[in-house]
Design a protein around this motif. Structure first.
Motif, PDB file in Angstrom:
ATOM      1  N   MET A   1       0.854  -1.172   0.000  1.00 34.38           N
ATOM      2  CA  MET A   1       0.000   0.000   0.000  1.00 34.38           C
ATOM      3  C   MET A   1       0.899   1.234   0.000  1.00 34.38           C
ATOM      4  O   MET A   1       1.790   1.361   0.832  1.00 34.38           O
ATOM      5  CB  MET A   1      -0.873  -0.024   1.262  1.00 34.38           C
ATOM      6  CG  MET A   1      -2.150   0.708   1.113  1.00 34.38           C
ATOM      7  SD  MET A   1      -3.212   0.845   2.573  1.00 34.38           S
ATOM      8  CE  MET A   1      -3.820  -0.780   2.827  1.00 34.38           C
ATOM      9  N   ASP A   2       0.616   2.151  -0.935  1.00 36.31           N
ATOM     10  CA  ASP A   2       1.425   3.374  -0.962  1.00 36.31           C
ATOM     11  C   ASP A   2       0.839   4.409  -0.002  1.00 36.31           C
ATOM     12  O   ASP A   2      -0.188   4.186   0.636  1.00 36.31           O
ATOM     13  CB  ASP A   2       1.539   3.917  -2.383  1.00 36.31           C
ATOM     14  CG  ASP A   2       0.227   4.464  -2.933  1.00 36.31           C
ATOM     15  OD1 ASP A   2      -0.790   4.370  -2.230  1.00 36.31           O
ATOM     16  OD2 ASP A   2       0.229   4.986  -4.069  1.00 36.31           O
ATOM     17  N   THR A   3       1.471   5.543   0.105  1.00 36.19           N
ATOM     18  CA  THR A   3       1.095   6.575   1.078  1.00 36.19           C
ATOM     19  C   THR A   3      -0.323   7.109   0.838  1.00 36.19           C
ATOM     20  O   THR A   3      -1.085   7.288   1.783  1.00 36.19           O
ATOM     21  CB  THR A   3       2.108   7.742   1.027  1.00 36.19           C
ATOM     22  OG1 THR A   3       3.412   7.213   1.226  1.00 36.19           O
ATOM     23  CG2 THR A   3       1.814   8.781   2.071  1.00 36.19           C
ATOM     24  N   ALA A   4      -0.684   7.350  -0.412  1.00 36.14           N
ATOM     25  CA  ALA A   4      -2.014   7.882  -0.719  1.00 36.14           C
ATOM     26  C   ALA A   4      -3.102   6.894  -0.298  1.00 36.14           C
ATOM     27  O   ALA A   4      -4.124   7.281   0.291  1.00 36.14           O
ATOM     28  CB  ALA A   4      -2.131   8.196  -2.200  1.00 36.14           C
ATOM     29  N   GLU A   5      -2.925   5.614  -0.579  1.00 35.85           N
ATOM     30  CA  GLU A   5      -3.906   4.601  -0.188  1.00 35.85           C
ATOM     31  C   GLU A   5      -4.024   4.507   1.333  1.00 35.85           C
ATOM     32  O   GLU A   5      -5.116   4.332   1.870  1.00 35.85           O
ATOM     33  CB  GLU A   5      -3.539   3.238  -0.767  1.00 35.85           C
ATOM     34  CG  GLU A   5      -3.706   3.157  -2.265  1.00 35.85           C
ATOM     35  CD  GLU A   5      -3.175   1.843  -2.823  1.00 35.85           C
ATOM     36  OE1 GLU A   5      -2.229   1.266  -2.228  1.00 35.85           O
ATOM     37  OE2 GLU A   5      -3.706   1.400  -3.848  1.00 35.85           O
ATOM     38  N   LEU A   6      -2.896   4.622   2.008  1.00 32.49           N
ATOM     39  CA  LEU A   6      -2.882   4.569   3.463  1.00 32.49           C
ATOM     40  C   LEU A   6      -3.650   5.755   4.058  1.00 32.49           C
ATOM     41  O   LEU A   6      -4.451   5.592   4.984  1.00 32.49           O
ATOM     42  CB  LEU A   6      -1.445   4.540   3.981  1.00 32.49           C
ATOM     43  CG  LEU A   6      -1.267   4.363   5.479  1.00 32.49           C
ATOM     44  CD1 LEU A   6      -1.880   3.041   5.934  1.00 32.49           C
ATOM     45  CD2 LEU A   6       0.201   4.422   5.849  1.00 32.49           C
ATOM     46  N   ILE A   7      -3.438   6.936   3.500  1.00 32.58           N
ATOM     47  CA  ILE A   7      -4.130   8.132   3.984  1.00 32.58           C
ATOM     48  C   ILE A   7      -5.636   8.016   3.735  1.00 32.58           C
ATOM     49  O   ILE A   7      -6.451   8.288   4.623  1.00 32.58           O
ATOM     50  CB  ILE A   7      -3.555   9.407   3.323  1.00 32.58           C
ATOM     51  CG1 ILE A   7      -2.141   9.669   3.841  1.00 32.58           C
ATOM     52  CG2 ILE A   7      -4.453  10.615   3.574  1.00 32.58           C
ATOM     53  CD1 ILE A   7      -1.395  10.771   3.119  1.00 32.58           C
TER      54      ILE A   7
END
Length: 125
Positions: A1-7
């Motif tokens: 999971m990249d940062t945008a998906e995590l946010i």
């Protein structure tokens, strides 16, 4: 999971928790109806983004008059519905509408706006 998906996932979960808290856990304003000299239980309810008070306690077998003052013109609050009492009424903006009923049995009875988004309860004791 990249940062945008995590946010996005974190914000979504946070909003879901907030909605659950608001509808099921948040404290509600409970008010008991006041009986007049004629024995009619009366309560004033303000409609503005919700119902205030949103939990109304009344006595079983005594007539109830609910005075709904709609202090807004939002489309959601145009109507009030008491399904268990077969009551559906228009609430004109910036006017008071009288709802009369006679609760024959004890219990908790919901009332909502026509869209079901604004909610309140009539608690009959």
């Amino acid at each position: 999971m990249d940062t945008a998906e995590l946010i996005v996932t974190t914000v979504g979960l946070s909003l879901a928790v907030l909605v659950i808290w608001y509808f099921f856990v948040a404290p509600h304003q409970v008010v008991s109806a006041v009986s007049s000299s004629t024995g009619v239980q009366q309560i004033d309810v303000t409609v503005k983004g919700g119902y205030s008070p949103d939990v109304i306690e009344v006595e079983q077998g005594k007539p109830v008059q609910l005075h709904f003052y709609r202090d807004e013109d939002a489309s959601c609050s145009e109507e009030i519905v008491f399904p268990e009492f077969n009551i559906r009424r228009e609430l004109p903006a910036f006017q008071t509408t009288l709802i009369e009923l006679l609760p024959q049995q004890a219990g908790r009875f919901s009332f909502t706006c026509g869209m079901g988004m604004l909610r309140g309860s009539l608690v009959v004791k």
